[in-house]
Design an enzyme around this catalytic site. Structure first.
Site, PDB file in Angstrom:
ATOM      1  N   TYR A 109       0.858  -1.188   0.000  1.00 25.86           N
ATOM      2  CA  TYR A 109       0.000   0.000   0.000  1.00 25.86           C
ATOM      3  C   TYR A 109       0.894   1.238   0.000  1.00 25.86           C
ATOM      4  CZ  TYR A 109      -4.370   2.415   0.126  1.00 25.86           C
ATOM      5  OH  TYR A 109      -5.414   3.213  -0.222  1.00 25.86           O
ATOM      6  N   ARG A 162      -9.296  10.468  -7.977  1.00 26.57           N
ATOM      7  CA  ARG A 162      -8.435  11.145  -6.996  1.00 26.57           C
ATOM      8  C   ARG A 162      -7.606  10.090  -6.262  1.00 26.57           C
ATOM      9  NH1 ARG A 162      -7.784  12.811  -1.660  1.00 26.57           N
ATOM     10  NH2 ARG A 162      -8.943  10.905  -1.260  1.00 26.57           N
ATOM     11  N   LYS A 180      -6.378  -2.202  -0.741  1.00 28.19           N
ATOM     12  CA  LYS A 180      -7.229  -2.056   0.436  1.00 28.19           C
ATOM     13  C   LYS A 180      -7.765  -3.405   0.900  1.00 28.19           C
ATOM     14  CE  LYS A 180      -7.712   2.483   1.289  1.00 28.19           C
ATOM     15  NZ  LYS A 180      -7.646   3.151   2.599  1.00 28.19           N
ATOM     16  N   GLU A 251     -13.906   4.598  -2.448  1.00 24.74           N
ATOM     17  CA  GLU A 251     -12.485   4.906  -2.269  1.00 24.74           C
ATOM     18  C   GLU A 251     -11.969   5.796  -3.396  1.00 24.74           C
ATOM     19  OE1 GLU A 251      -9.100   4.760  -0.008  1.00 24.74           O
ATOM     20  OE2 GLU A 251     -10.903   3.619   0.446  1.00 24.74           O
ATOM     21  N   ASP A 252     -11.330   6.907  -3.038  1.00 27.81           N
ATOM     22  CA  ASP A 252     -10.606   7.775  -3.976  1.00 27.81           C
ATOM     23  C   ASP A 252     -11.478   8.304  -5.114  1.00 27.81           C
ATOM     24  OD1 ASP A 252      -8.430   7.473  -2.396  1.00 27.81           O
ATOM     25  OD2 ASP A 252      -7.218   6.361  -3.807  1.00 27.81           O
ATOM     26  N   ASP A 274     -13.968   5.711   2.948  1.00 24.93           N
ATOM     27  CA  ASP A 274     -12.786   5.660   3.799  1.00 24.93           C
ATOM     28  C   ASP A 274     -12.034   6.981   3.811  1.00 24.93           C
ATOM     29  OD1 ASP A 274     -10.921   4.267   5.506  1.00 24.93           O
ATOM     30  OD2 ASP A 274      -9.548   4.262   3.810  1.00 24.93           O
ATOM     31  N   ASP A 275     -12.015   7.703   2.689  1.00 25.05           N
ATOM     32  CA  ASP A 275     -11.301   8.969   2.632  1.00 25.05           C
ATOM     33  C   ASP A 275     -11.931  10.004   3.557  1.00 25.05           C
ATOM     34  OD1 ASP A 275      -9.486   8.184   0.426  1.00 25.05           O
ATOM     35  OD2 ASP A 275     -11.344   8.088  -0.706  1.00 25.05           O
ATOM     36  N   ASN A 415      -0.689  11.758   1.471  1.00 22.41           N
ATOM     37  CA  ASN A 415       0.039  10.692   0.781  1.00 22.41           C
ATOM     38  C   ASN A 415       0.151  11.031  -0.699  1.00 22.41           C
ATOM     39  OD1 ASN A 415       0.568   8.613   2.795  1.00 22.41           O
ATOM     40  ND2 ASN A 415      -1.643   8.379   2.925  1.00 22.41           N
ATOM     41  N   ASN A 459      -2.249   6.036   9.473  1.00 19.66           N
ATOM     42  CA  ASN A 459      -2.712   5.325   8.292  1.00 19.66           C
ATOM     43  C   ASN A 459      -4.106   4.766   8.536  1.00 19.66           C
ATOM     44  OD1 ASN A 459      -3.042   3.189   6.230  1.00 19.66           O
ATOM     45  ND2 ASN A 459      -0.888   3.569   5.804  1.00 19.66           N
TER      46      ASN A 459
END
Length: 561
Positions: A109, A162, A180, A251-252, A274-275, A415, A459
């Site tokens: 990751y 993203r 993930k 996610e993202d 999660d973000d 990150n 994290n």
């Protein structure tokens, strides 16, 4: 439904596999044992002669795999090696990760997964997961049914807009949901059989990718507006139909879509982002743990964020909930959170049109043009970077934090490493060892003035695996805001005095399975309290959940059920 599939006694999770033989068996990574098949198994399963004559134990296989891993000369080569191992022998892959997580996680990751996504077209070997494209509109359900494993319980999905701090990577974002889900299994024991990575490909706005003849995705600009929204609505409904009871993790996604999808779906399906929510919980846990070093209660904290996107406002909203639990009024709690975005300090009369997620944190005050002036004026106790602007916490900013705080809390959470607002060494050096520091990417220990600091990594791996495990174990129909607050408190409680003594505000990764179990218990308890759990509450919740955790151990194909 039976448990999540501990394979120590059964051939496969809840009996979903039909056991193949010969080469077909070795092509099943969840069933393959490679050179660990016994002679009896080789004879019975048609493997005699297809494998070398010597039988190796898992321990011997691990020794060989670790030597091969360490023999690779670059992080990307190590990533490719691990992915290859996962494709042929998942049990060995997860055992290797679990036994050497501190060494492996930066590869599987962040930060290496970012490099892997950038190079995904070039390193692509074989498919893993599903790509669902805008051309599949109207037939998403049939695409989902192409997935060969029945009974999916957990999906991580991205549209690649993203990816980390790297921007729009389109179809190359597949490395994120794969990574993930690998962490779900490694850190919380969610059985890999039930996990499905999905990338939504609606195009990319990256001209570099669209001009690359090797790009593996849809070669047009991103689909937006009603067409995109209708497509995602079809996707969510198809998931509900094909995989009922599945937990869906967004996610993202880009900011606008991330907030929209979460708000539209959070009260009707079991899902989270999660973000927004995972980042919030891990940051809040760090803030709570930091109070044990600063001596200041959480009610006295004043937070200043660099970045007002999904991560920053998500942290702020959860922090506000924590203050409310301490008896502070919501509006008063929000006034303890301030933001600097690309246009300077976020205030009510700044003159620009604010998106909905920023409005609750646009306070009355003087508009200031930059971060340094905001730090000097507001005198925050905690500075949190979530804007992906590498080096933004420069020496002047850190020294300004020290001018108003004996122990300033500085979280550089962006990150990958190149986007970190400052390094651990810079934070400790410029603060003369006073800073309570955490980062999103890993940093090596730092020695300053004779003292060695081990910076904690804020994290999300500390949060999302345990949240997912807890929700799945009790059959929760929703993942609520209060569950993330419970998860943050459980994570903060897991921080030991020995962690704090070396400057770390998060637990050692070696104990991540215990941490994930504690979080899962807290989440499941909240689900039962809210009446969201479909599974009756057992007398011993810890044992109930622990028995559902996958252990990467080879099964005996001839043991009794």
């Amino acid at each position: 439904m039976k448990n999540l599939g501990n394979t120590s006694k059964t051939l496969s999770p809840i009996g979903l596999y039909d056991l193949p033989s010969g080469p077909a068996l070795m092509d099943q990574p969840l069933l393959n044992k490679g050179t660990s098949f016994t002679k009896a198994e080789q004879d019975a399963l048609g493997l005699r002669g297809l494998l070398p004559p010597r039988i190796f134990s898992m321990e011997e296989q691990l020794e060989r795999s670790l030597a091969q891993f360490r023999g690779k000369t670059s992080p990307l080569e190590k990533y490719i090696f691990l992915v290859s191992l996962q494709h042929r022998n998942e049990t060995l892959f997860y055992r290797l990760l679990l036994d050497h997580l501190e060494e492996m996680m930066p590869i599987i990751y962040t930060p290496t997964v970012g490099e892997a996504c950038l190079e995904y077209s070039g390193i692509f070997r074989s498919p893993r997961g599903l790509w669902i494209t805008i051309e599949d509109k109207g037939k998403i359900e049939s695409v989902l049914r192409n997935w060969p494993r029945r009974g999916v319980r957990l999906i991580v999905v991205t549209d690649g807009e993203r990816i980390l701090g790297l921007g729009d990577l389109g179809a190359l974002g597949m490395g994120i949901p794969i990574g993930k889900l690998a962490l779900y299994t490694t850190c919380a024991g969610v059985h890999p059989y039930y996990c499905l990575p999905i990338t939504i490909d609606v195009g990319t706005n990256s001209e570099r990718l669209r001009g690359d003849p090797m790009y593996i995705g849809m070669n047009h600009e991103r689909t937006r507006g009603d067409v995109y929204n209708d497509f995602m609505e079809e996707f969510v409904n198809a998931v509900r139909k094909v995989f009922p009871g599945c937990l869906l993790q967004f996610e993202d996604f880009g900011n606008a879509n991330a907030f929209h999808l979460l708000e539209k779906n959070r009260d009707r399906i079991c899902c989270f982002n999660d973000d927004i929510q995972g980042t919030a919980a891990v940051a809040l846990a760090g803030i709570i743990a930091s109070a044990r070093l600063t001596g200041a209660p959480i009610e006295k904290e004043k937070l200043l964020f660099l970045g007002a996107g999904e991560a920053g406002t998500g942290i702020a909203e959860l922090f506000v909930s924590a203050l409310e639990s301490h008896g502070i009024d919501r509006e008063a709690a929000r006034r303890q959170c301030w933001f600097v975005d690309s246009k300077g300090l976020l205030v009510r009369d700044r003159g620009d049109k604010l998106p909905d997620h920023k409005k609750p944190f646009a306070h009355e005050g003087e508009h200031l043009p930059d971060l340094l002036s905001a730090v000097k004026h507001l005198k925050p106790t905690t500075l949190i970077g979530v804007a992906g602007v590498g080096g933004a916490f420069n020496q002047d900013v850190v020294e300004a934090m020290c001018a108003s705080n004996e122990r300033p809390v500085i979280f550089a959470l962006s990150n990958p490493t190149s986007s970190a607002e400052c390094t651990a060494e810079e934070a400790y050096k410029w603060s003369r060892g006073k800073a309570v520091f955490a980062s999103g990417s890993p940093f090596s220990p730092v020695t300053y003035d004779g003292q060695t600091f081990e910076p904690g990594q804020g994290n999300n791996v500390y949060i999302f695996p345990g949240v997912g495990l807890g929700a799945l174990a009790c059959g929760s129909t929703r993942v609520t805001h209060s569950m993330f607050l419970a998860a943050a408190e459980a994570l903060a409680e897991a921080v030991q005095d020995s962690d704090l003594a070396c400057g770390r505000v998060y637990p050692n990764l070696k104990g991540i399975r215990r941490v994930s179990l504690d979080i899962a218990i807290a989440v499941a308890e909240e689900a039962w309290d809210l009446g969201l759990a479909q599974v009756p509450k057992p007398e011993d919740v810890e044992t109930f959940i622990q028995e559902q955790m996958f252990e990467p151990e080879y099964r005996d194909y001839f043991c009794e059920e």
